[in-house]
Design an enzyme around this catalytic site. Structure first.
Site, mmCIF file in Angstrom:
data_model
loop_
_atom_site.group_PDB
_atom_site.id
_atom_site.type_symbol
_atom_site.label_atom_id
_atom_site.label_comp_id
_atom_site.label_asym_id
_atom_site.label_seq_id
_atom_site.Cartn_x
_atom_site.Cartn_y
_atom_site.Cartn_z
ATOM 1 N N LYS A 298 37.628 19.401 34.322
ATOM 2 C CA LYS A 298 36.445 20.249 34.186
ATOM 3 C C LYS A 298 36.749 21.570 34.873
ATOM 4 C CE LYS A 298 31.549 20.678 35.195
ATOM 5 N NZ LYS A 298 30.324 19.996 35.626
ATOM 6 N N ARG A 308 22.972 26.081 32.830
ATOM 7 C CA ARG A 308 22.379 26.243 34.160
ATOM 8 C C ARG A 308 20.995 26.881 34.053
ATOM 9 N NH1 ARG A 308 27.853 28.132 37.350
ATOM 10 N NH2 ARG A 308 29.040 26.250 36.867
ATOM 11 N N LYS A 320 31.708 27.516 41.865
ATOM 12 C CA LYS A 320 32.137 26.119 41.943
ATOM 13 C C LYS A 320 33.656 25.981 41.956
ATOM 14 C CE LYS A 320 27.838 24.295 39.932
ATOM 15 N NZ LYS A 320 27.232 23.268 39.059
ATOM 16 N N GLU A 336 44.971 15.393 37.685
ATOM 17 C CA GLU A 336 43.645 14.761 37.602
ATOM 18 C C GLU A 336 43.686 13.541 36.678
ATOM 19 O OE1 GLU A 336 40.982 15.375 39.267
ATOM 20 O OE2 GLU A 336 41.203 17.391 40.087
ATOM 21 N N LYS A 351 36.540 19.715 29.550
ATOM 22 C CA LYS A 351 35.376 20.588 29.442
ATOM 23 C C LYS A 351 35.681 21.963 30.001
ATOM 24 C CE LYS A 351 30.758 20.761 31.358
ATOM 25 N NZ LYS A 351 29.810 20.136 32.233
ATOM 26 N N SER A 377 27.448 24.470 26.567
ATOM 27 C CA SER A 377 26.317 25.305 26.170
ATOM 28 C C SER A 377 26.730 26.686 25.677
ATOM 29 C CB SER A 377 25.344 25.428 27.347
ATOM 30 O OG SER A 377 26.007 25.913 28.498
ATOM 31 N N TYR A 416 25.813 19.848 21.489
ATOM 32 C CA TYR A 416 24.396 20.101 21.213
ATOM 33 C C TYR A 416 24.158 20.188 19.714
ATOM 34 C CZ TYR A 416 24.725 21.088 26.143
ATOM 35 O OH TYR A 416 24.985 20.958 27.483
HETATM 36 C C1 PBG Z 1 26.801 19.700 36.221
HETATM 37 C C2 PBG Z 1 27.097 19.906 34.775
HETATM 38 C C3 PBG Z 1 27.276 21.160 34.188
HETATM 39 C C4 PBG Z 1 27.431 20.932 32.835
HETATM 40 C C5 PBG Z 1 27.386 19.544 32.632
HETATM 41 N N1 PBG Z 1 27.188 18.930 33.861
HETATM 42 C C6 PBG Z 1 27.205 22.517 34.742
HETATM 43 C C7 PBG Z 1 28.061 22.896 35.854
HETATM 44 O O1 PBG Z 1 29.061 22.250 36.165
HETATM 45 O O2 PBG Z 1 27.710 23.900 36.469
HETATM 46 C C8 PBG Z 1 27.623 22.012 31.805
HETATM 47 C C9 PBG Z 1 27.321 21.663 30.421
HETATM 48 C C10 PBG Z 1 27.168 22.817 29.500
HETATM 49 O O3 PBG Z 1 27.372 23.999 29.848
HETATM 50 O O4 PBG Z 1 26.804 22.541 28.356
HETATM 51 N N2 PBG Z 1 27.451 18.758 36.906
#
Ligand code: PBG
Length: 430
Positions: A298, A308, A320, A336, A351, A377, A416
């Protein structure tokens, strides 16, 4: 399960429904009879539609005229029956240069020349069975549109959620992942609401399982929706995200979700060692059957912006980058992968999706576990925006992006677009 979509013209509409995961193209035959049998008992409503085909010959075969021997004799005697002439060569437009043909013994275009050949040689298939549908839920009664994600809503967990899942199941999407919008008053620095057995997510899981027992429910394991700091872990006063203390909380969160009936818990927090710890915590509570989908690779991505906004979970300060991966890194994804595999992950996730196809392929080639891709997203919103502005064909780009994620090596895709794409695959218009 590999299933394919019939996408070439055929005389009988693809028979769909069944368990909504198989699509069978059937050619009509005069001798075949189709019997539709609804299954089910009084306790459970009928869900399967079984189609049986049986051979039935009505009466003797009709005589056409000459016998086979007479036809053969006629041809041998030189009386060859007429057939359409050899087709003439199609003319090129006036002005086309006349050139000798290239001496090629391999012309790959031969295998692409017709829809039937293209369908026969298609290497990757896309099916609603590959989709996991991410759903945002909240405590409200109404469904609230999410500004940055056109077509997505924060669904009321008691009504909107149940209806949306019903619609998805109707087109073969029987897997969902839940993301809660938690009231600010329940957020804290240790994110303790994350393991409240009567919190929003456990309640929603129980309701969905009650209504749709065979629905597969994935959950997100991370503290950010519950954290007053908007981080995935507990933040020390100097801003450091505390690893092992966070993992302690995540174990409680995963167990609470499993207790409510979650099928697959999905740690998206990127703390070290959380897969092994969660596996141990689940097993200790008797949840050996609950799977773990690890967000293995990720990345600290700007493509999460709209998400968010949807959950109002922007980090209150900083970013992050001390736990999510550097987008510049490739080899690190292998580190990982090896960790998650050895700690007992069942599914490995990459991701975001489309900008990280190389990472999906890397994991596919280096692990035997199922691989998941998350079309996040920002990817969704870009396609939606391009479509609204008529800069791209939204539906075609949507389907192509999903196919490409599969081609890169993803078994399942969190998207989505799950409902919209599944409708397309089922031949329904939007
Ligand atoms: C949080 C989480 C996030 C997403 C899924 N789980 C956001 C982040 O890590 O800040 C993002 C999913 C998306 O953008 O569609 N643990």
């Amino acid at each position: 399960m590999a299933s394919s979509i019939v996408n070439v013209p055929c005389n009988v509409q693809a028979i769909k429904g069944l368990d909504c995961q198989n699509y069978i193209g059937l050619r009509p035959s005069r001798n075949l009879k189709f019997n539709c049998v609804k299954t089910g008992t009084t306790a459970r409503p009928p869900r399967l539609l079984v189609v049986r085909a049986s051979e039935k010959i009505d009466g003797p075969v009709k005589k056409m005229g000459l016998s086979d021997a007479e036809c053969e004799a006629a041809v041998v005697a030189g009386n060859v029956p007429e057939a359409p002439p050899v087709p003439r060569k199609p003319a090129a437009p006036v002005g086309t240069p006349v050139v000798p043909s290239l001496p090629l013994n391999r012309r790959p275009r031969r295998n692409r020349k017709s829809p039937v050949l293209r369908a026969a040689f298609q290497e990757t298939q896309l099916s609603p069975a590959n989709f996991v549908y991410p759903l945002f839920i909240h405590e409200g009664e109404e469904d609230t549109p999410i500004g940055a994600m056109p077509g997505c809503y924060r669904l009321g967990w008691r009504h909107g959620l149940v209806e949306e899942v019903g619609k998805a199941r109707d087109v073969g999407v029987n897997s969902v992942v839940l993301f809660p919008k938690v009231p600010d008053a329940l957020k804290s620095s240790a994110g303790d609401e994350a393991y409240n057995d009567n919190g929003l997510v456990p309640r929603a899981i129980r309701l969905l399982k009650d209504k749709y027992p065979d629905l597969v429910i994935y959950t997100d394991v991370a503290l950010d929706p519950y954290s007053s700091d908007g981080h995935d872990g507990i933040v020390r006063e100097d801003g450091v995200i505390m690893n092992d203390e966070t993992v302690h909380q995540l174990c409680k969160q995963a167990v609470s979700q499993a207790r409510a009936g979650a099928d697959v818990v999905s740690p998206s927090d990127m703390m070290d060692g959380r897969i092994g710890a969660i596996r141990e915590a689940l097993d200790a509570e008797g949840f050996q059957h609950v799977s773990i989908m690890s967000y293995t690779a990720k990345y600290a991505s700007s493509f999460y912006g709209p998400f968010r906004e949807a959950l109002d979970s922007n980090p209150r300060f900083g970013d992050k980058k001390t736990y999510q991966m550097n987008p510049a890194n490739y080899r690190e994804a292998l580190v990982e992968t090896h960790e998650d595999e050895s700690e007992g992950a069942d599914i490995l996730l990459v991701k975001p999706g489309l900008p990280y196809l190389d990472i999906i392929r890397l994991l596919r080639d280096n692990s035997s576990l199922p691989i998941a891709a998350y079309q996040v997203s920002g990817e969704y919103s870009m396609i939606k925006a391009g479509g609204v502005l008529k800069m791209i064909d939204e539906e075609k780009v949507m389907m192509e992006s999903l196919m490409c994620l599969r081609r890169a090596g993803a078994d399942i895709i969190l998207t989505y677009f799950a409902l919209q794409a599944a409708k397309c695959l089922c031949g329904e218009k939007r």
